[in-house]
Design a protein around this motif. Sequence first.
Motif, mmCIF file in Angstrom:
data_model
loop_
_atom_site.group_PDB
_atom_site.id
_atom_site.type_symbol
_atom_site.label_atom_id
_atom_site.label_comp_id
_atom_site.label_asym_id
_atom_site.label_seq_id
_atom_site.Cartn_x
_atom_site.Cartn_y
_atom_site.Cartn_z
ATOM 1 N N LYS A 11 1.683 -7.679 4.785
ATOM 2 C CA LYS A 11 0.765 -7.370 5.888
ATOM 3 C C LYS A 11 -0.424 -6.520 5.451
ATOM 4 O O LYS A 11 -1.360 -6.315 6.223
ATOM 5 N N ARG A 12 -0.388 -6.018 4.235
ATOM 6 C CA ARG A 12 -1.519 -5.223 3.746
ATOM 7 C C ARG A 12 -2.705 -6.148 3.467
ATOM 8 O O ARG A 12 -2.556 -7.157 2.780
ATOM 9 N N THR A 13 -3.841 -5.773 3.982
ATOM 10 C CA THR A 13 -5.030 -6.627 3.844
ATOM 11 C C THR A 13 -6.021 -6.118 2.811
ATOM 12 O O THR A 13 -6.933 -6.843 2.428
ATOM 13 N N VAL A 14 -5.868 -4.865 2.366
ATOM 14 C CA VAL A 14 -6.783 -4.306 1.364
ATOM 15 C C VAL A 14 -5.974 -3.647 0.264
ATOM 16 O O VAL A 14 -4.802 -3.285 0.448
ATOM 17 N N ALA A 15 -6.607 -3.479 -0.890
ATOM 18 C CA ALA A 15 -5.952 -2.849 -2.032
ATOM 19 C C ALA A 15 -5.812 -1.351 -1.809
ATOM 20 O O ALA A 15 -6.457 -0.767 -0.927
ATOM 21 N N ALA A 16 -4.991 -0.716 -2.615
ATOM 22 C CA ALA A 16 -4.780 0.726 -2.501
ATOM 23 C C ALA A 16 -6.090 1.475 -2.719
ATOM 24 O O ALA A 16 -6.874 1.149 -3.612
ATOM 25 N N GLY A 17 -6.327 2.481 -1.885
ATOM 26 C CA GLY A 17 -7.526 3.305 -2.012
ATOM 27 C C GLY A 17 -8.739 2.772 -1.289
ATOM 28 O O GLY A 17 -9.745 3.478 -1.169
ATOM 29 N N GLU A 18 -8.663 1.522 -0.793
ATOM 30 C CA GLU A 18 -9.803 0.927 -0.090
ATOM 31 C C GLU A 18 -9.790 1.330 1.389
ATOM 32 O O GLU A 18 -8.752 1.649 1.956
ATOM 33 N N LYS A 19 -10.979 1.321 1.994
ATOM 34 C CA LYS A 19 -11.104 1.646 3.419
ATOM 35 C C LYS A 19 -10.388 0.594 4.266
ATOM 36 O O LYS A 19 -10.494 -0.608 4.021
ATOM 37 N N ALA A 48 -0.497 10.927 1.268
ATOM 38 C CA ALA A 48 -1.100 11.464 2.492
ATOM 39 C C ALA A 48 -2.579 11.742 2.280
ATOM 40 O O ALA A 48 -3.419 11.442 3.152
ATOM 41 N N ASP A 49 -2.920 12.296 1.117
ATOM 42 C CA ASP A 49 -4.333 12.534 0.808
ATOM 43 C C ASP A 49 -5.091 11.226 0.641
ATOM 44 O O ASP A 49 -6.253 11.108 1.057
ATOM 45 N N LEU A 50 -4.437 10.244 0.025
ATOM 46 C CA LEU A 50 -5.091 8.960 -0.178
ATOM 47 C C LEU A 50 -5.378 8.282 1.157
ATOM 48 O O LEU A 50 -6.447 7.666 1.341
ATOM 49 N N GLN A 51 -4.474 8.392 2.106
ATOM 50 C CA GLN A 51 -4.699 7.818 3.433
ATOM 51 C C GLN A 51 -5.894 8.455 4.140
ATOM 52 O O GLN A 51 -6.557 7.817 4.944
ATOM 53 N N GLN A 52 -6.178 9.710 3.800
ATOM 54 C CA GLN A 52 -7.330 10.405 4.383
ATOM 55 C C GLN A 52 -8.562 10.292 3.495
ATOM 56 O O GLN A 52 -9.556 10.975 3.719
ATOM 57 N N CYS A 53 -8.481 9.425 2.480
ATOM 58 C CA CYS A 53 -9.582 9.179 1.535
ATOM 59 C C CYS A 53 -9.960 10.426 0.741
ATOM 60 O O CYS A 53 -11.107 10.563 0.288
ATOM 61 N N LYS A 54 -8.993 11.338 0.550
ATOM 62 C CA LYS A 54 -9.253 12.556 -0.223
ATOM 63 C C LYS A 54 -8.876 12.380 -1.694
ATOM 64 O O LYS A 54 -9.193 13.246 -2.511
ATOM 65 N N SER A 55 -8.151 11.317 -2.002
ATOM 66 C CA SER A 55 -7.773 11.020 -3.376
ATOM 67 C C SER A 55 -8.300 9.637 -3.736
ATOM 68 O O SER A 55 -8.880 8.940 -2.893
ATOM 69 N N VAL A 56 -8.132 9.245 -4.983
ATOM 70 C CA VAL A 56 -8.602 7.929 -5.432
ATOM 71 C C VAL A 56 -7.436 7.152 -6.035
ATOM 72 O O VAL A 56 -6.444 7.727 -6.501
ATOM 73 N N PHE A 57 -7.570 5.835 -6.020
ATOM 74 C CA PHE A 57 -6.623 4.946 -6.682
ATOM 75 C C PHE A 57 -7.448 3.863 -7.351
ATOM 76 O O PHE A 57 -8.108 3.064 -6.674
ATOM 77 N N ASP A 58 -7.434 3.847 -8.666
ATOM 78 C CA ASP A 58 -8.324 2.971 -9.436
ATOM 79 C C ASP A 58 -7.638 1.639 -9.713
ATOM 80 O O ASP A 58 -6.785 1.527 -10.592
#
Length: 369
Positions: free
Chosen positions: A85-93, A226-236
């Motif tokens: 069900k995920r439509t975008v990659a990790a770290g994406e908006k 939790a930080d990644l969900q708030q766009c405070k971290s990155v996932f390359d």
Amino acid sequence: MLDPIIAFFQRIFSAIGRGVGLVVAWLLWPFLAAHGWYKDRNWLIKGPIILVLAVLVASYGWFFWRTQIWYGFDTQMVEKYDFAKRTVAAGEKLPDQPNACQNSAIATVAADLTDLNVNQNAWVSSTLLYKLGFFGIDWDNTPFFDNKASFQRGVNQVVRRVAIELADNLGRVRGTSGINSDLQEARGRIQYDEEAWYFGIHPLGFRSTTPATYRSAIRYWRQFNADLQQCKSVFDTRADNLMQLLDRAASDLGNTSDILRRRSEDYNAGWFDTRADDRFWFAYGQLYALRAILAATHADFQDVIRERNLQSLWMQTEEQVEAALRVQPAIISNGAEDGWIMPTHLATMGFYILRVRSNMVELRTVLDR
């Protein structure tokens, strides 16, 4: 005419009976001698002995329960995540939440696998009775109580590899950002000694236990997410990061395959090989964890996998891991490959591991083009 034959077999069975009786008498002699000594003692001596025996019986009963009952074990565990069900990659908006980003399925699975090891189950390798062994013999050298410990160590091997990749590559933009502090802490804690109890000899003194340290790694992975969900971290989610993750995981499988091969070739004791079970369940634990990590990686790197047309090959790899997880013999046997009585489960597991590794190498090759 039959009397001599009947007499012959009577003598044979009589001799067998006397032999069995001598063995039983030899085994029971210490207990009978102890009972004779014990019944003549007063209660100042009997009381402490009863207390010690009660503690031993209760301790080993609890130890038996912790090593033989497996909570949360589910070869279809990836289904509960519903990664499709995920439509975008990790770290994406997230498209429907402009101020939120997609968390990392890999970090989620790493935390959950560790939770399975130390929260849903007791971490066997660091428990006192496991460390003491069976009358001084390492439990891994016996056919008893070591399967769950080996499985847990196999799962932890994969989680440790993932923790390194998360901290060094995936949780940062290479060359332009520092290491994420949460991922760095999680990596250090999951590398902790697998056999640490409350007190150690090398070095001498009190220490943090293995389960407590691994639980803290879970907290750091979940804080990162939790930080990644708030766009405070990155996932390359670059292709070279995926390639390196596959390369390192395939290398670990290659090491395990070699361990299985050497044990299978050098020992053919069938059901009586006391190390075959822990070799098998360590490999099984690796594949169990790898099944979830592959599904999580597919979700996190879905854009790269789609762009490189890897969907079919990726799904084939996951299916091969699933096939390996269906091999669950009640008793592990390490017989000869051409044997007709005792099977060779180590060779069977080694075959599946090589199939999975071959597919992972092929995935890496496609990414490297």
